[in-house]
Motif scaffolding. Structure first.
Motif, short mmCIF file in Angstrom:
data_model
loop_
_atom_site.label_atom_id
_atom_site.label_comp_id
_atom_site.label_asym_id
_atom_site.label_seq_id
_atom_site.Cartn_x
_atom_site.Cartn_y
_atom_site.Cartn_z
N GLN A 95 0.83 -1.20 0.00
CA GLN A 95 0.00 0.00 0.00
C GLN A 95 0.87 1.25 0.00
O GLN A 95 2.03 1.22 0.36
CB GLN A 95 -0.91 0.03 1.23
CG GLN A 95 -2.08 -0.94 1.15
CD GLN A 95 -3.07 -0.72 2.28
OE1 GLN A 95 -2.72 -0.16 3.31
NE2 GLN A 95 -4.29 -1.16 2.07
N ARG A 114 5.63 3.35 -2.16
CA ARG A 114 5.54 2.62 -3.42
C ARG A 114 5.92 3.57 -4.56
O ARG A 114 6.12 4.77 -4.34
CB ARG A 114 4.12 2.08 -3.64
CG ARG A 114 3.70 0.95 -2.72
CD ARG A 114 4.45 -0.34 -3.01
NE ARG A 114 3.94 -1.47 -2.25
CZ ARG A 114 4.41 -1.85 -1.07
NH1 ARG A 114 5.41 -1.17 -0.53
NH2 ARG A 114 3.90 -2.88 -0.46
N ASN A 138 2.99 4.66 -10.53
CA ASN A 138 2.19 3.48 -10.84
C ASN A 138 0.75 3.59 -10.36
O ASN A 138 -0.05 2.69 -10.62
CB ASN A 138 2.81 2.22 -10.21
CG ASN A 138 4.03 1.74 -10.94
OD1 ASN A 138 4.27 2.11 -12.09
ND2 ASN A 138 4.83 0.91 -10.28
N TYR A 139 0.44 4.69 -9.69
CA TYR A 139 -0.86 4.82 -9.04
C TYR A 139 -1.66 5.97 -9.61
O TYR A 139 -1.17 7.11 -9.71
CB TYR A 139 -0.68 5.03 -7.53
CG TYR A 139 -0.24 3.78 -6.81
CD1 TYR A 139 1.09 3.41 -6.82
CD2 TYR A 139 -1.16 2.97 -6.16
CE1 TYR A 139 1.50 2.24 -6.20
CE2 TYR A 139 -0.76 1.81 -5.53
CZ TYR A 139 0.57 1.45 -5.55
OH TYR A 139 0.97 0.30 -4.94
N ARG A 159 -2.18 8.05 -14.01
CA ARG A 159 -0.81 7.88 -13.53
C ARG A 159 0.13 8.93 -14.09
O ARG A 159 1.00 9.45 -13.37
CB ARG A 159 -0.31 6.49 -13.88
CG ARG A 159 -1.01 5.37 -13.13
CD ARG A 159 -0.55 4.01 -13.63
NE ARG A 159 -1.02 3.75 -14.97
CZ ARG A 159 -0.24 3.57 -16.01
NH1 ARG A 159 1.09 3.66 -15.89
NH2 ARG A 159 -0.74 3.31 -17.20
N ALA A 212 -5.21 6.36 -3.39
CA ALA A 212 -4.37 5.81 -4.45
C ALA A 212 -4.93 4.48 -4.92
O ALA A 212 -5.36 3.65 -4.10
CB ALA A 212 -2.94 5.64 -3.94
N ASN A 213 -4.90 4.28 -6.23
CA ASN A 213 -5.35 3.03 -6.82
C ASN A 213 -4.30 2.57 -7.83
O ASN A 213 -3.94 3.32 -8.74
CB ASN A 213 -6.69 3.23 -7.51
CG ASN A 213 -7.28 1.93 -8.00
OD1 ASN A 213 -7.19 0.90 -7.33
ND2 ASN A 213 -7.89 1.95 -9.17
N PHE A 214 -3.86 1.34 -7.67
CA PHE A 214 -2.81 0.85 -8.56
C PHE A 214 -3.31 0.81 -10.01
O PHE A 214 -4.31 0.17 -10.32
CB PHE A 214 -2.36 -0.54 -8.11
CG PHE A 214 -1.24 -1.10 -8.92
CD1 PHE A 214 -1.47 -2.06 -9.91
CD2 PHE A 214 0.06 -0.64 -8.73
CE1 PHE A 214 -0.42 -2.56 -10.67
CE2 PHE A 214 1.11 -1.13 -9.49
CZ PHE A 214 0.87 -2.09 -10.46
N TRP A 215 -2.66 1.57 -10.85
CA TRP A 215 -2.78 1.55 -12.31
C TRP A 215 -4.06 2.20 -12.86
O TRP A 215 -3.98 2.99 -13.79
CB TRP A 215 -2.70 0.11 -12.83
CG TRP A 215 -2.00 0.04 -14.15
CD1 TRP A 215 -2.55 -0.16 -15.39
CD2 TRP A 215 -0.59 0.18 -14.37
NE1 TRP A 215 -1.55 -0.16 -16.35
CE2 TRP A 215 -0.35 0.05 -15.75
CE3 TRP A 215 0.51 0.41 -13.52
CZ2 TRP A 215 0.92 0.14 -16.30
CZ3 TRP A 215 1.77 0.50 -14.07
CH2 TRP A 215 1.97 0.37 -15.44
N TYR A 266 -10.26 2.16 -4.56
CA TYR A 266 -9.01 2.66 -4.01
C TYR A 266 -8.61 1.88 -2.76
O TYR A 266 -9.45 1.66 -1.88
CB TYR A 266 -9.13 4.15 -3.68
CG TYR A 266 -9.21 5.02 -4.92
CD1 TYR A 266 -10.41 5.17 -5.62
CD2 TYR A 266 -8.08 5.66 -5.41
CE1 TYR A 266 -10.48 5.94 -6.76
CE2 TYR A 266 -8.15 6.45 -6.55
CZ TYR A 266 -9.35 6.59 -7.23
OH TYR A 266 -9.42 7.35 -8.36
N SER A 322 -5.68 2.62 -0.86
CA SER A 322 -4.87 3.38 0.09
C SER A 322 -5.52 4.74 0.27
O SER A 322 -5.89 5.39 -0.71
CB SER A 322 -3.44 3.57 -0.43
OG SER A 322 -2.79 2.33 -0.58
#
Length: 123
Positions: free
Chosen positions: A1, A27, A31-32, A53, A98-101, A110, A112
Motif C-alpha cells: 500500500q 511505493r 504506478n498509481y 498515472r 491511491a489506486n494501482f494503475w 481505491y 490506500s
C-alpha cells in the motif's frame, strides 16, 4: 500500500481558494492513479476528482467542474487539489486515495487512503 498524508485544509470564506496537497510514500507513485474524495457527517464518501498515472487524464464531479483542478508531480510524489470559488457546500473532510494503475471515480476501487484534511467554507 501507499502511505498518504494530506495537508492544506482550513477555514476560508465563500469565493476563496485553497490548495490541498497529498504526499505519497512507500511505493512507486507513478504506478498509481490518484483521487480526491470528500465526506460530511452522516453522508457517504463523495468523489471529487481523479487523475491518471501520468497526469494526462483528469476527471471531476459535476459539482466541482470548472472550480477545482487536480494535478500531480510525480517527481515530488505529490498530488494536488486546487479549489477556487469555494462554496459553503464544499465544506467537508477531504481525502486523497491511491489506486494501482487504474483511474476511477469509485471509492471502493481505491486501496490506500490518507487521514483526511478538513475544509470549512464560511458564508
Amino acid at each position: 500500500q501507499v502511505q498518504l498524508v494530506e495537508s492544506g485544509g482550513g477555514l476560508v470564506q465563500a469565493g476563496g481558494s485553497l490548495r490541498l496537497s497529498c504526499a505519497a510514500s512507500g511505493r512507486t507513485f507513478s504506478n498509481y492513479a490518484m483521487g480526491w474524495f470528500r465526506q460530511t457527517p452522516g453522508k457517504e464518501r463523495e468523489f471529487v476528482a481523479a487523475i491518471s498515472r501520468s497526469g494526462g487524464s483528469t476527471y471531476y464531479a459535476d459539482t466541482v467542474k470548472g472550480r477545482f483542478t487536480i494535478s500531480r508531480d510525480n517527481a515530488k510524489n505529490t498530488v494536488y487539489l486546487q479549489m477556487n470559488s469555494l462554496k459553503p457546500e464544499d465544506t467537508a473532510d477531504y481525502y486523497c486515495a491511491a489506486n494501482f494503475w487504474i483511474v476511477s471515480s469509485n471509492a471502493p476501487s481505491y486501496d490506500s487512503w490518507g487521514q483526511g484534511t478538513q475544509v470549512t467554507v464560511s458564508s
